[in-house]
Write a protein that holds these residues in place. Structure first.
Motif, PDB file in Angstrom:
ATOM      1  N   GLN A  95      53.544  43.617  29.508  1.00  0.00           N
ATOM      2  CA  GLN A  95      54.215  44.376  30.558  1.00  0.00           C
ATOM      3  C   GLN A  95      53.539  45.727  30.791  1.00  0.00           C
ATOM      4  OE1 GLN A  95      58.401  44.472  29.519  1.00  0.00           O
ATOM      5  NE2 GLN A  95      58.657  42.299  29.920  1.00  0.00           N
ATOM      6  N   ASN A  96      52.832  46.221  29.764  1.00  0.00           N
ATOM      7  CA  ASN A  96      52.146  47.508  29.872  1.00  0.00           C
ATOM      8  C   ASN A  96      50.873  47.424  30.705  1.00  0.00           C
ATOM      9  OD1 ASN A  96      52.038  50.282  29.221  1.00  0.00           O
ATOM     10  ND2 ASN A  96      52.647  49.837  27.120  1.00  0.00           N
ATOM     11  N   ILE A  97      50.369  46.214  30.955  1.00  0.00           N
ATOM     12  CA  ILE A  97      49.158  46.066  31.773  1.00  0.00           C
ATOM     13  C   ILE A  97      49.357  46.762  33.109  1.00  0.00           C
ATOM     14  CG2 ILE A  97      47.727  44.420  33.047  1.00  0.00           C
ATOM     15  CD1 ILE A  97      48.174  42.435  30.745  1.00  0.00           C
ATOM     16  N   SER A  98      50.505  46.532  33.723  1.00  0.00           N
ATOM     17  CA  SER A  98      50.772  47.134  35.031  1.00  0.00           C
ATOM     18  C   SER A  98      50.852  48.643  34.943  1.00  0.00           C
ATOM     19  CB  SER A  98      52.079  46.567  35.608  1.00  0.00           C
ATOM     20  OG  SER A  98      51.948  45.172  35.832  1.00  0.00           O
ATOM     21  N   ALA A  99      51.438  49.161  33.851  1.00  0.00           N
ATOM     22  CA  ALA A  99      51.532  50.619  33.697  1.00  0.00           C
ATOM     23  C   ALA A  99      50.150  51.238  33.528  1.00  0.00           C
ATOM     24  CB  ALA A  99      52.422  50.954  32.498  1.00  0.00           C
ATOM     25  N   ILE A 100      49.316  50.616  32.707  1.00  0.00           N
ATOM     26  CA  ILE A 100      47.966  51.134  32.481  1.00  0.00           C
ATOM     27  C   ILE A 100      47.181  51.146  33.793  1.00  0.00           C
ATOM     28  CG2 ILE A 100      45.755  50.641  31.355  1.00  0.00           C
ATOM     29  CD1 ILE A 100      47.398  49.576  28.964  1.00  0.00           C
ATOM     30  N   ARG A 101      47.320  50.083  34.585  1.00  0.00           N
ATOM     31  CA  ARG A 101      46.588  49.984  35.853  1.00  0.00           C
ATOM     32  C   ARG A 101      47.113  50.949  36.901  1.00  0.00           C
ATOM     33  NH1 ARG A 101      45.657  44.443  38.803  1.00  0.00           N
ATOM     34  NH2 ARG A 101      44.816  45.993  40.251  1.00  0.00           N
ATOM     35  N   PHE A 102      48.398  50.820  37.206  1.00  0.00           N
ATOM     36  CA  PHE A 102      48.930  51.452  38.405  1.00  0.00           C
ATOM     37  C   PHE A 102      49.447  52.873  38.192  1.00  0.00           C
ATOM     38  CE2 PHE A 102      49.898  46.785  39.144  1.00  0.00           C
ATOM     39  CZ  PHE A 102      48.722  46.574  39.857  1.00  0.00           C
ATOM     40  N   ALA A 103      49.560  53.298  36.919  1.00  0.00           N
ATOM     41  CA  ALA A 103      50.043  54.659  36.661  1.00  0.00           C
ATOM     42  C   ALA A 103      48.908  55.602  36.267  1.00  0.00           C
ATOM     43  CB  ALA A 103      51.118  54.636  35.568  1.00  0.00           C
ATOM     44  N   ILE A 110      42.550  57.055  36.843  1.00  0.00           N
ATOM     45  CA  ILE A 110      41.247  56.912  36.181  1.00  0.00           C
ATOM     46  C   ILE A 110      40.872  55.438  36.054  1.00  0.00           C
ATOM     47  CG2 ILE A 110      42.220  56.919  33.846  1.00  0.00           C
ATOM     48  CD1 ILE A 110      39.765  58.421  32.905  1.00  0.00           C
ATOM     49  N   PHE A 111      41.882  54.555  35.915  1.00  0.00           N
ATOM     50  CA  PHE A 111      41.600  53.126  35.814  1.00  0.00           C
ATOM     51  C   PHE A 111      41.735  52.417  37.155  1.00  0.00           C
ATOM     52  CE2 PHE A 111      43.074  53.864  31.309  1.00  0.00           C
ATOM     53  CZ  PHE A 111      41.791  53.855  30.793  1.00  0.00           C
ATOM     54  N   GLU A 112      42.812  52.674  37.881  1.00  0.00           N
ATOM     55  CA  GLU A 112      43.019  51.939  39.125  1.00  0.00           C
ATOM     56  C   GLU A 112      41.896  52.189  40.131  1.00  0.00           C
ATOM     57  OE1 GLU A 112      44.245  49.413  41.953  1.00  0.00           O
ATOM     58  OE2 GLU A 112      44.720  49.493  39.817  1.00  0.00           O
ATOM     59  N   SER A 113      41.346  53.404  40.138  1.00  0.00           N
ATOM     60  CA  SER A 113      40.261  53.708  41.072  1.00  0.00           C
ATOM     61  C   SER A 113      38.980  52.960  40.717  1.00  0.00           C
ATOM     62  CB  SER A 113      39.991  55.214  41.102  1.00  0.00           C
ATOM     63  OG  SER A 113      39.568  55.670  39.815  1.00  0.00           O
ATOM     64  N   GLN A 114      38.872  52.507  39.465  1.00  0.00           N
ATOM     65  CA  GLN A 114      37.669  51.799  39.031  1.00  0.00           C
ATOM     66  C   GLN A 114      37.945  50.324  38.703  1.00  0.00           C
ATOM     67  OE1 GLN A 114      35.459  53.870  36.014  1.00  0.00           O
ATOM     68  NE2 GLN A 114      35.543  55.816  37.088  1.00  0.00           N
ATOM     69  N   LEU A 137      46.052  41.010  35.537  1.00  0.00           N
ATOM     70  CA  LEU A 137      44.859  41.865  35.546  1.00  0.00           C
ATOM     71  C   LEU A 137      44.189  41.899  36.913  1.00  0.00           C
ATOM     72  CD1 LEU A 137      43.298  40.711  32.151  1.00  0.00           C
ATOM     73  CD2 LEU A 137      44.208  42.994  32.619  1.00  0.00           C
ATOM     74  N   ALA A 138      44.240  40.778  37.633  1.00  0.00           N
ATOM     75  CA  ALA A 138      43.454  40.647  38.858  1.00  0.00           C
ATOM     76  C   ALA A 138      44.227  40.965  40.129  1.00  0.00           C
ATOM     77  CB  ALA A 138      42.893  39.222  38.957  1.00  0.00           C
ATOM     78  N   MET A 139      45.546  40.967  40.065  1.00  0.00           N
ATOM     79  CA  MET A 139      46.325  41.094  41.299  1.00  0.00           C
ATOM     80  C   MET A 139      46.117  42.450  41.966  1.00  0.00           C
ATOM     81  SD  MET A 139      50.231  41.622  39.967  1.00  0.00           S
ATOM     82  CE  MET A 139      50.872  43.243  39.510  1.00  0.00           C
ATOM     83  N   GLU A 140      46.362  42.479  43.260  1.00  0.00           N
ATOM     84  CA  GLU A 140      46.328  43.724  44.016  1.00  0.00           C
ATOM     85  C   GLU A 140      47.578  44.543  43.723  1.00  0.00           C
ATOM     86  OE1 GLU A 140      43.811  44.844  46.054  1.00  0.00           O
ATOM     87  OE2 GLU A 140      42.735  43.142  45.195  1.00  0.00           O
ATOM     88  N   PRO A 141      47.529  45.859  43.917  1.00  0.00           N
ATOM     89  CA  PRO A 141      48.740  46.672  43.706  1.00  0.00           C
ATOM     90  C   PRO A 141      49.865  46.197  44.615  1.00  0.00           C
ATOM     91  CG  PRO A 141      46.809  48.081  43.929  1.00  0.00           C
ATOM     92  CD  PRO A 141      46.366  46.691  44.289  1.00  0.00           C
ATOM     93  N   PRO A 142      51.054  45.946  44.057  1.00  0.00           N
ATOM     94  CA  PRO A 142      52.168  45.523  44.912  1.00  0.00           C
ATOM     95  C   PRO A 142      52.670  46.684  45.760  1.00  0.00           C
ATOM     96  CG  PRO A 142      52.927  45.856  42.656  1.00  0.00           C
ATOM     97  CD  PRO A 142      51.428  46.016  42.631  1.00  0.00           C
ATOM     98  N   VAL A 143      53.248  46.360  46.915  1.00  0.00           N
ATOM     99  CA  VAL A 143      53.813  47.388  47.792  1.00  0.00           C
ATOM    100  C   VAL A 143      54.924  48.140  47.076  1.00  0.00           C
ATOM    101  CG1 VAL A 143      55.065  47.781  49.948  1.00  0.00           C
ATOM    102  CG2 VAL A 143      53.194  46.115  49.863  1.00  0.00           C
ATOM    103  N   ALA A 144      55.723  47.408  46.300  1.00  0.00           N
ATOM    104  CA  ALA A 144      56.776  47.996  45.467  1.00  0.00           C
ATOM    105  C   ALA A 144      56.811  47.214  44.171  1.00  0.00           C
ATOM    106  CB  ALA A 144      58.122  47.929  46.176  1.00  0.00           C
ATOM    107  N   PHE A 145      57.282  47.868  43.102  1.00  0.00           N
ATOM    108  CA  PHE A 145      57.321  47.186  41.811  1.00  0.00           C
ATOM    109  C   PHE A 145      58.615  46.380  41.722  1.00  0.00           C
ATOM    110  CE2 PHE A 145      56.918  46.712  37.181  1.00  0.00           C
ATOM    111  CZ  PHE A 145      55.573  46.418  37.118  1.00  0.00           C
TER     112      PHE A 145
END
Length: 506
Positions: free
Chosen positions: A186-194, A197-201, A248-256
């Protein structure tokens, strides 16, 4: 605490899953106040148990949680048992009477969760009887929780889904994948979208490859009969691993939200390239463990395990490469591997970033006679047995010159934190009470996963491999390492090296 009100009916209530996972998880919810006075549990199975014996079994399953005598008695008093033949309509009539009685006694408002902790061949029969014998309620909610495996291929999964959807709408079907309840998944989404430094890359401009490892140090133990009909591909790749790939691969959702996350996960799975059978053989390898010795402990081969064919062609190891054909991930391989009887138990994700365009320290490294390539930056997400994440960076060694050295920034949850965090089944049971399907598998995800895996399975069924092809205690067959070497990559996590260097692994 917001108390949840529901009647749980657990088909397979005497089974291992119920005793190891479901009853302790329900007790944790009870202890936290999520369940209080207005809940009840009916356990059903073929065995002829009394309520008193059933409650004694339930109390035994929670003893490791150190309940007081009063606590254990109060909790178990909400449990009732009915001997049940899933094919006998009269047994469902008896079940309805008990359900109605408990609904009135505990003021449950018709809220009902049916948990199918049984073999999938019974799922259709059970849901059809729930409807025909009018057990489903007009008031409250009726939700169905289903354990994997959901079918054995796309066709069987489709047929099973049609049978279930004839009774339950998709919003009330909760297909459990317990890995989706784990904290670090469940933390994968937090690491990515919060973290910008990671989401931009988080794309093919900066990421070289992604590695997902689900390693088990145990063999098949007493599951040889089941494993012979499943194998690692269906047991792990079709569900757990492809769910992680989607996150890991999905696009950022419009809302969580459940709907938005599901939509993006489905898009990611649909973007995974469907190989031809020839391509599947080139990009996926299988293994089966033979004899091995690790730290003075000797292991038998898979074919010598109980209930396993002595000439078995069942794989206990899978490694492969997924390619995702969209703008974000084009050209980035997603490597996966999972296996039994590997060096160490561990589930982890390695995000390997691309090298800097120019190594300005090259000349200084050359003077020291060292390799000129900088180690890559790697983000590692640890899922189990330890939980946390680390980032490997390149820093300067102390002393003269500018020789670089890898530095690991490491964060792990403390034993106290992980010990107090909700267990996966506890989270998922609470989600089902809340009607939240975010951390469950939607049919569209299941269907696409089977489409991907069926091609690999069909290709393998037409060919054979000389088994066994890896020693118990190693990290799998040579072909799994060759798979990455062809692309000039290596597995980032190789715990077997440490043991080999010290003569602890043969």
């Amino acid at each position: 605490m917001n108390e949840k009100i529901a009647l749980f009916t657990i088909f397979g209530g005497t089974g291992d899953l119920a005793k190891r996972k479901l009853y302790p998880s329900l007790f944790r919810l009870y202890r936290k106040g999520n369940l209080a006075e207005h809940f009840a549990v009916i356990g059903t199975a073929r065995r002829d148990w009394s309520d008193d014996h059933y409650r004694e079994i339930v109390r035994d399953t929670i003893k490791d949680l150190n309940p007081t005598t009063e606590e254990a008695e109060a909790f178990s008093s909400h449990f009732y048992y009915q001997s049940h033949n899933v094919n006998d309509s009269e047994h469902y009539d008896t079940l309805k009477k008990l359900s109605d009685t408990l609904n009135d006694k505990y003021k449950l408002g018709g809220n009902h969760i049916y948990y199918l902790a049984m073999a999938p061949q019974f799922f259709g029969t059970i849901v059809q009887h729930l409807k025909s014998q009018e057990i489903l309620t007009d008031n409250g909610f009726d939700r169905l929780v289903i354990e994997k495996p959901f079918g054995s291929d796309y066709d069987s999964a489709y047929q099973l889904n049609e049978e279930i959807r004839a009774v339950f709408p998709e919003k009330d079907i909760f297909r459990i994948d317990h890995y989706l309840g784990k904290e670090m998944i469940q933390n994968i989404s937090a690491i990515r979208f919060a973290n910008n430094i990671f989401e931009s890359q988080w794309n093919n401009r900066y990421i070289d490859n992604v590695q997902i490892t689900f390693a088990e140090s145990l063999g098949v133990e007493d599951r040889g009969g089941y494993y012979e009909h499943s194998g690692a591909l269906k047991d792990m790749v079709q569900n757990h691993i492809l769910q992680v790939v989607a996150l890991l691969a999905m696009e950022p959702p419009v809302a969580f939200s459940e709907a938005e996350i599901r939509a993006e996960k489905v898009k990611a799975l649909q973007a995974i390239r469907l190989y031809s059978e020839k391509e599947a053989l080139e990009n996926f390898v299988r293994g089966q463990y033979g004899h091995g010795k690790l730290e003075e402990q000797e292991f038998v081969s898979y074919r010598e395990e109980p209930n396993v064919d002595e000439h078995s062609q069942t794989e206990t190891f899978v490694a492969g490469k997924f390619l995702i054909d969209n703008f974000r991930w084009s050209g980035v391989p997603f490597y996966i591997r999972t296996g039994k009887r590997l060096t160490e138990k561990g589930t982890r994700i390695n995000i390997v970033f691309k090298q800097v365009p120019v190594n300005v320290f090259k000349d200084d490294i050359d003077k020291c006679g060292e390799k000129t390539d900088l180690p890559p930056n790697v983000l590692t997400i640890y899922i189990q047995p330890t939980e946390g994440f680390s980032m490997t960076l390149n820093g300067k060694e102390i002393g003269q010159g500018f020789t670089t050295t890898p530095v690991k920034l490491d964060y792990r949850h403390s034993a106290e934190t992980t010990g107090n965090s909700p267990e996966a089944y506890e989270k998922l049971l609470l989600d089902s009470l809340n009607g939240d399907g975010t951390n469950f598998s939607h049919w569209d995800e299941v269907a696409q996963s089977w489409r991907i895996v069926d091609i690999i399975r069909h290709a393998w069924d037409k060919t054979s491999v000389e088994f066994p092809n890896y020693a118990a205690g190693s990290m799998g067959p040579d072909a799994a390492f060759d798979l990455l070497a062809r692309d000039n990559f290596t597995w980032d996590w190789q715990p077997d090296i440490w043991y080999r260097e010290r003569g602890k692994l043969e």
